[in-house]
Design a protein around this motif. Sequence first.
Motif, PDB file in Angstrom:
ATOM      1  N   GLY A  77       0.856  -1.117  -0.077  1.00 41.80           N
ATOM      2  CA  GLY A  77       0.042  -0.019  -0.269  1.00 41.80           C
ATOM      3  C   GLY A  77       0.784   1.335  -0.102  1.00 41.80           C
ATOM      4  O   GLY A  77       0.088   2.449  -0.273  1.00 41.80           O
ATOM      5  N   GLU A  81       1.962   4.484  -3.993  1.00 41.18           N
ATOM      6  CA  GLU A  81       1.818   5.890  -3.837  1.00 41.18           C
ATOM      7  C   GLU A  81       3.251   6.690  -4.283  1.00 41.18           C
ATOM      8  O   GLU A  81       3.147   7.465  -4.845  1.00 41.18           O
ATOM      9  N   ASP A  99       2.818  -4.561  -4.134  1.00 41.02           N
ATOM     10  CA  ASP A  99       2.005  -3.573  -4.743  1.00 41.02           C
ATOM     11  C   ASP A  99       1.685  -3.594  -6.341  1.00 41.02           C
ATOM     12  O   ASP A  99       1.073  -3.092  -7.115  1.00 41.02           O
ATOM     13  N   TYR A 108      -5.501  -7.526  -7.010  1.00 36.85           N
ATOM     14  CA  TYR A 108      -4.957  -6.821  -5.965  1.00 36.85           C
ATOM     15  C   TYR A 108      -5.955  -6.476  -4.741  1.00 36.85           C
ATOM     16  O   TYR A 108      -5.751  -6.638  -3.724  1.00 36.85           O
ATOM     17  N   GLU A 109      -6.903  -5.707  -5.101  1.00 42.20           N
ATOM     18  CA  GLU A 109      -7.846  -5.214  -4.315  1.00 42.20           C
ATOM     19  C   GLU A 109      -8.442  -6.260  -3.332  1.00 42.20           C
ATOM     20  O   GLU A 109      -8.868  -6.146  -2.267  1.00 42.20           O
ATOM     21  N   TYR A 112      -5.398  -8.031  -1.190  1.00 42.24           N
ATOM     22  CA  TYR A 112      -4.479  -7.158  -0.483  1.00 42.24           C
ATOM     23  C   TYR A 112      -5.453  -6.220   0.420  1.00 42.24           C
ATOM     24  O   TYR A 112      -4.918  -5.465   1.097  1.00 42.24           O
ATOM     25  N   LYS A 113      -6.898  -6.033   0.057  1.00 42.59           N
ATOM     26  CA  LYS A 113      -7.781  -5.481   0.600  1.00 42.59           C
ATOM     27  C   LYS A 113      -7.462  -3.926   0.644  1.00 42.59           C
ATOM     28  O   LYS A 113      -7.415  -3.056   1.513  1.00 42.59           O
ATOM     29  N   ASN A 114      -6.950  -3.528  -0.567  1.00 47.46           N
ATOM     30  CA  ASN A 114      -6.381  -2.017  -0.846  1.00 47.46           C
ATOM     31  C   ASN A 114      -6.609  -1.455  -2.282  1.00 47.46           C
ATOM     32  O   ASN A 114      -6.927  -2.533  -3.088  1.00 47.46           O
ATOM     33  N   SER A 115      -6.676  -0.215  -2.331  1.00 49.21           N
ATOM     34  CA  SER A 115      -6.980   0.291  -3.974  1.00 49.21           C
ATOM     35  C   SER A 115      -5.646   0.027  -4.613  1.00 49.21           C
ATOM     36  O   SER A 115      -4.568  -0.039  -3.988  1.00 49.21           O
ATOM     37  N   GLN A 208      -1.876 -13.786   0.279  1.00 49.43           N
ATOM     38  CA  GLN A 208      -1.891 -12.975  -0.690  1.00 49.43           C
ATOM     39  C   GLN A 208      -0.925 -13.316  -1.921  1.00 49.43           C
ATOM     40  O   GLN A 208      -0.692 -12.916  -2.795  1.00 49.43           O
TER      41      GLN A 208
END
Length: 350
Positions: A77, A81, A99, A108-109, A112-115, A208
Amino acid sequence: MKAAIIGGTGYGAVELIRLLDKHPFAELVSVISHSQGGKGIEEVYPHLSDISKIQMDVFDIQKLNEVEVVFFATPAGVSKELIPECYRKGIRCIDLSGDFRLNNPANYEKWYKNSAVSSLYLDKAIYGLSEIYGEEIRDSKIIANPGCYPTATLLALIPIIRKGWLDVNTIIIDGKSGVSGAGRSISLQTHYSEINENVKAYKLGKHQHIPEIEQNIQKESKGFIEELDPKVTFTTHLVPMTRGIMCTIYGQLNDDSISADKVVEEYQSFYQDHPFVRVRPYGTWPSTKEVAGSNYCDIGIHLDSRTGRITFISVIDNLMKGAAGQAIQNLNIINGWDVRTGLLDIPVYP
């Protein structure tokens, strides 16, 4: 070559510091840590007091003007960025997090429970399994360093998958990892009293690394199977040791006429120009202690003629070949250096 590490306080980062310190063609000039900015690296890791006088700092792209390569030893995560900023500045990025490993943002989402990162940058990333994708890695500006379990698993599986000898829908992976694979953060899972003299399964069905393994099995299976969506059974365990991963991998052969000697010969030929993968003679199997502190992946093979099933034993040091060592190997590849540069360590034994 001037290098920086972002995420400077984890085990992967401190291993990168150790490797860069002795690398003849790379110089570590910056260690970036959001949580420890302003501290000297020796305040976090006293054993580095005579090695590096670098003061850790918070991320500021303007302070990386002289840096040519950045290693991201960050939690998932974070790199998604920061890598776009480094990429736009012309800095090559080697990401040790997850990432950029999955080609499908939806995957991925989900796992990894993320955008997910923007496809503008995701599409530029190359999966950095050094022995398999070296040609693509050489010209890449963003390298997604593989996970530790996928490294051990895929190095064991890809040669036989490329031959079309394995039914990829029958793959079962039993993975065991030392506690350093869980990172340095304190948790009940890795508390000494919980892990000492104990073996624990974890993340069954939701690790993951599952989609990472399946993605590359699918890529390597094209042309051999009609159903291009192979699924693996992957079970991970924590074992009471600091370093090391052992993956015991099972699968069904497609052809009963394939002999054990033929498989071993194929593997020895496949990896003959890759010094960090060592294929054991048939009837011998590696242990984690035999690769500790090194960048080696040792592979042993057993073929059960009674069942037609083949078993691979694949061992690596999770912090070396499974993280920092492979990252340095990829640094060597992108610069055209001998892949062994800075990595010629004999395993620490016993």
